[in-house]
Design a protein around this motif. Structure first.
Motif, PDB file in Angstrom:
ATOM      1  N   ASN A   1      36.297  37.591  43.258  1.00  0.00           N
ATOM      2  CA  ASN A   1      36.770  38.928  43.605  1.00  0.00           C
ATOM      3  C   ASN A   1      35.645  39.930  43.398  1.00  0.00           C
ATOM      4  N   ASP A   2      35.617  40.934  44.219  1.00  0.00           N
ATOM      5  CA  ASP A   2      34.705  42.058  44.059  1.00  0.00           C
ATOM      6  C   ASP A   2      35.173  42.904  42.883  1.00  0.00           C
ATOM      7  N   VAL A   3      34.269  43.268  42.010  1.00  0.00           N
ATOM      8  CA  VAL A   3      34.638  44.070  40.847  1.00  0.00           C
ATOM      9  C   VAL A   3      35.319  45.374  41.261  1.00  0.00           C
ATOM     10  N   LEU A   4      34.975  45.894  42.441  1.00  0.00           N
ATOM     11  CA  LEU A   4      35.559  47.153  42.890  1.00  0.00           C
ATOM     12  C   LEU A   4      37.018  46.992  43.331  1.00  0.00           C
ATOM     13  N   ASP A  43      34.627  54.972  39.151  1.00  0.00           N
ATOM     14  CA  ASP A  43      35.976  55.286  39.631  1.00  0.00           C
ATOM     15  C   ASP A  43      36.951  54.162  39.307  1.00  0.00           C
ATOM     16  N   VAL A  44      36.507  52.912  39.456  1.00  0.00           N
ATOM     17  CA  VAL A  44      37.371  51.769  39.125  1.00  0.00           C
ATOM     18  C   VAL A  44      37.774  51.813  37.659  1.00  0.00           C
ATOM     19  N   LEU A  45      36.822  52.090  36.772  1.00  0.00           N
ATOM     20  CA  LEU A  45      37.142  52.150  35.345  1.00  0.00           C
ATOM     21  C   LEU A  45      38.154  53.250  35.063  1.00  0.00           C
ATOM     22  N   LYS A  46      37.965  54.421  35.660  1.00  0.00           N
ATOM     23  CA  LYS A  46      38.865  55.552  35.400  1.00  0.00           C
ATOM     24  C   LYS A  46      40.263  55.298  35.957  1.00  0.00           C
ATOM     25  N   ARG A  47      40.343  54.713  37.152  1.00  0.00           N
ATOM     26  CA  ARG A  47      41.642  54.572  37.806  1.00  0.00           C
ATOM     27  C   ARG A  47      42.441  53.373  37.315  1.00  0.00           C
ATOM     28  N   ARG A  48      41.726  52.265  36.943  1.00  0.00           N
ATOM     29  CA  ARG A  48      42.467  51.026  36.681  1.00  0.00           C
ATOM     30  C   ARG A  48      42.323  50.498  35.254  1.00  0.00           C
ATOM     31  N   PHE A  49      41.292  50.883  34.543  1.00  0.00           N
ATOM     32  CA  PHE A  49      41.022  50.221  33.265  1.00  0.00           C
ATOM     33  C   PHE A  49      41.230  51.146  32.068  1.00  0.00           C
ATOM     34  N   ALA A  50      42.208  52.043  32.165  1.00  0.00           N
ATOM     35  CA  ALA A  50      42.603  52.830  31.001  1.00  0.00           C
ATOM     36  C   ALA A  50      43.087  51.872  29.914  1.00  0.00           C
ATOM     37  N   ALA A 110      23.730  54.856  33.777  1.00  0.00           N
ATOM     38  CA  ALA A 110      24.277  55.904  32.918  1.00  0.00           C
ATOM     39  C   ALA A 110      24.325  57.255  33.633  1.00  0.00           C
ATOM     40  N   LYS A 111      23.362  57.489  34.544  1.00  0.00           N
ATOM     41  CA  LYS A 111      23.310  58.772  35.239  1.00  0.00           C
ATOM     42  C   LYS A 111      24.330  58.864  36.367  1.00  0.00           C
ATOM     43  N   LEU A 112      24.625  57.725  37.013  1.00  0.00           N
ATOM     44  CA  LEU A 112      25.410  57.751  38.245  1.00  0.00           C
ATOM     45  C   LEU A 112      26.835  57.246  38.106  1.00  0.00           C
ATOM     46  N   ILE A 113      27.165  56.583  37.000  1.00  0.00           N
ATOM     47  CA  ILE A 113      28.492  55.990  36.884  1.00  0.00           C
ATOM     48  C   ILE A 113      29.584  57.038  36.736  1.00  0.00           C
ATOM     49  N   GLY A 114      29.224  58.267  36.350  1.00  0.00           N
ATOM     50  CA  GLY A 114      30.203  59.339  36.270  1.00  0.00           C
ATOM     51  C   GLY A 114      31.027  59.345  35.008  1.00  0.00           C
ATOM     52  N   LEU A 115      30.557  58.654  33.981  1.00  0.00           N
ATOM     53  CA  LEU A 115      31.252  58.586  32.694  1.00  0.00           C
ATOM     54  C   LEU A 115      30.255  58.913  31.587  1.00  0.00           C
ATOM     55  N   TYR A 159      25.527  50.070  27.159  1.00  0.00           N
ATOM     56  CA  TYR A 159      26.297  51.311  27.249  1.00  0.00           C
ATOM     57  C   TYR A 159      27.759  51.020  26.952  1.00  0.00           C
ATOM     58  N   GLU A 160      28.356  51.866  26.107  1.00  0.00           N
ATOM     59  CA  GLU A 160      29.766  51.733  25.736  1.00  0.00           C
ATOM     60  C   GLU A 160      30.569  52.862  26.377  1.00  0.00           C
ATOM     61  N   TYR A 161      31.651  52.492  27.063  1.00  0.00           N
ATOM     62  CA  TYR A 161      32.576  53.465  27.648  1.00  0.00           C
ATOM     63  C   TYR A 161      33.987  53.104  27.189  1.00  0.00           C
ATOM     64  N   LYS A 162      34.587  53.973  26.394  1.00  0.00           N
ATOM     65  CA  LYS A 162      35.946  53.742  25.912  1.00  0.00           C
ATOM     66  C   LYS A 162      36.906  54.530  26.805  1.00  0.00           C
ATOM     67  N   MET A 163      37.701  53.791  27.562  1.00  0.00           N
ATOM     68  CA  MET A 163      38.611  54.404  28.516  1.00  0.00           C
ATOM     69  C   MET A 163      39.940  54.730  27.831  1.00  0.00           C
ATOM     70  N   LEU A 164      40.451  55.924  28.062  1.00  0.00           N
ATOM     71  CA  LEU A 164      41.702  56.336  27.431  1.00  0.00           C
ATOM     72  C   LEU A 164      42.847  55.467  27.908  1.00  0.00           C
TER      73      LEU A 164
END
Length: 383
Positions: A286-289, A325-332, A346-351, A369-374
Motif C-alpha cells: 500500500n502507498d503510505v499516502l 496531511d496523512v498524519l494530521k487526518r488519519r493518525f491522531a 522537517a521544513k516541508l511536512i507541515g508539522l 524527528y518526533e511528531y506526537k499527533m493529538l
C-alpha cells in the motif's frame, strides 16, 4: 577473573547500551562518545554478544601502553600474548583507528601491529598466522589517542547488527542496532502497536517482534570467541540453552508493515520467514499516502526515502506535505518517528517536531524527528 571490554555503538545510543550492560552484570561502566567501556567475566562477554541489541561489537582489551612512535606500537603488539588465545593456523586482520594521533600513516601503523603479532607467533611457536581481509578468524583492533595505544581482540567476529538470518537486502538499508535504538528512543514498548509504513526489508518489524517475544538477537549466529583457546563450550551451551528457553510462545503481534513496492514487501516476508516470525507480523502492499491506521493509537517508525538514496528532490518536495496531511487526518493518537538525512522533511511536512535526535545511518548524518499527533478517532481496519 574480571576483564576489560569495550563496545562501540551508534552515536546517541550510548545510554541504552549502558542500560543493557547493567542488566547483564557489567561493572566499572564508563561511557565515551560512540561506545562504552566496562568490566566483567567471560559470561558477561558472551551475554553481551548474544543479547545486546545496541552494541556493534564486544572488544576484549589485551594490551595498552603510552607511545610516541610506530616502534612502540610494534613493541606492544609483540609483547601481547596472542599465542595464549589463538593458533597460527587461524587467520587475522588488523584494524587501526585514531583520534589526535601524532602518527602520520594509519596504514603503516596497521602494518606494525601485524608485524608485532606475527613476530610474537614466530618467537613462541615458530610459525605465523596469515592475513584474511574478507573473513578472518581473529580481528585485532588498535585504538590510538594522542599518547595511548590500546589493543583489543574482537570477541564478536561479524558485527553484532548482523543477526545471522537476513537473506533479503534492499537499497537504503538500516542497521539492526540503529533500528533497535530508534525503537528505544521512540518509547515504544513490546505489546504496543507498531507500524512501519515504508518497511523496506523489515528491519524495524523484525527487531520489534523479537523484542516482544524475548528472542535474544544473537541466538542464530556464531561468534569469534567460540574459536578462542580459553572458550568453555559446555558453559556457553548452558547459557545459549537458557536464552532459548526464555523465548515467549509465538503468537500474533500488533506489529504492522506496509510498502508501496511489492518487491520490498517480498523482501520483508523473506527476512521475517528466516527469523521465524512471518506469521506474527501483518504486511500489506500500500502507498503510505493511502494507508489507514491499524489501531486507535500506536507508534509509527520509518526510514523514508530521501534524495541521497532513492528519490529526486522535486519529488520529495511534493511528497512531504502530503505525508504531513496523512498524519494530521488519519493518525491522531499516534507517535510518529522519521529517520532522515534530508532536512527538507522537517521544513516541508507541515508539522512541528517535538524532538529531533542526531543519529548516523552508516555514513549519513541523520536526524530522528518526533511528531506526537493529538488523539482522535481511529479508522476501523488496516488497509
Amino acid at each position: 577473573m574480571s576483564e576489560t571490554f569495550f563496545s562501540p555503538c551508534p552515536r546517541s545510543l550510548e545510554s541504552f547500551l549502558v542500560d543493557e550492560l547493567k542488566r547483564f552484570g557489567a561493572s566499572d561502566i564508563e561511557t565515551v562518545h560512540g561506545g562504552v567501556q566496562y568490566k566483567g567475566d567471560w559470561l558477561l562477554a558472551w551475554r553481551t554478544n548474544l543479547e545486546s541489541r545496541i552494541a556493534t561489537r564486544v572488544l576484549w582489551r589485551v594490551g595498552m601502553t603510552r607511545y610516541r612512535s610506530e616502534d612502540e606500537v610494534y613493541k606492544l603488539a609483540y609483547a601481547t600474548t596472542w599465542a595464549k588465545w589463538f593458533s597460527p593456523e587461524q587467520t587475522i586482520r588488523v584494524y587501526v583507528t585514531a583520534i589526535k594521533s601524532p602518527l602520520k600513516s594509519l596504514n603503516f601503523t596497521t602494518l606494525k601491529v601485524k608485524d608485532g603479532l606475527c613476530d610474537h607467533f614466530r618467537t613462541v611457536v615458530g610459525k605465523r598466522p596469515s592475513v584474511d581481509t574478507e573473513a578472518p578468524d581473529m580481528r585485532i583492533h588498535a585504538f590510538l589517542t594522542e599518547d595511548m595505544c590500546t589493543l583489543y581482540l574482537d570477541t564478536s567476529g561479524e558485527p553484532l547488527y548482523k543477526r545471522g538470518f537476513k537473506p533479503a537486502k534492499v537499497e537504503a538499508p538500516l542497521k539492526e542496532n540503529l533500528a533497535a535504538g530508534i525503537l528505544r528512543l521512540s518509547g515504544w514498548q513490546p505489546g504496543e502497536s507498531l507500524l512501519d509504513p515504508m518497511c523496506g526489508s523489515g528491519t524495524f518489524l523484525v527487531e520489534a517482534a523479537q523484542m516482544t517475544l524475548n528472542i535474544a538477537p544473537g541466538l542464530g549466529r556464531g561468534f569469534a570467541f567460540e574459536k578462542f583457546r580459553n572458550f568453555d563450550a559446555g558453559e556457553y551451551r548452558r547459557l545459549h540453552t537458557s536464552l532459548l528457553n526464555q523465548r515467549l510462545p509465538v503468537r500474533s503481534l500488533p506489529v504492522f508493515g506496509a510498502d508501496i513496492d511489492p518487491y520490498q514487501i517480498a523482501a520483508t516476508e523473506e527476512n521475517l520467514a528466516a527469523a521465524g516470525l512471518l506469521e506474527q507480523v501483518e504486511l500489506v502492499v500500500n502507498d503510505v499516502l493511502d494507508l489507514e491506521p491499524p489501531t486507535a493509537e500506536g507508534t509509527w517508525v520509518s526510514n523514508p526515502p530521501y534524495g541521497v538514496r532513492l528519490s529526486t528532490g522535486d519529488e520529495l518536495a511534493e511528497w512531504y506535505p502530503k505525508l504531513g496531511d496523512v498524519l494530521k487526518r488519519r493518525f491522531a493518537g499516534w507517535n510518529c518517528y522519521f529517520l532522515t538525512a534530508d532536512t527538507q522533511l522537517a521544513k516541508l511536512i507541515g508539522l512541528r517536531a517535538s524532538k529531533k535526535t542526531p543519529l548516523m545511518n552508516g555514513d549519513l548524518d541523520c536526524r530522528l524527528y518526533e511528531y506526537k499527533m493529538l488523539a482522535g478517532s481511529a479508522r476501523e481496519v488496516f488497509k
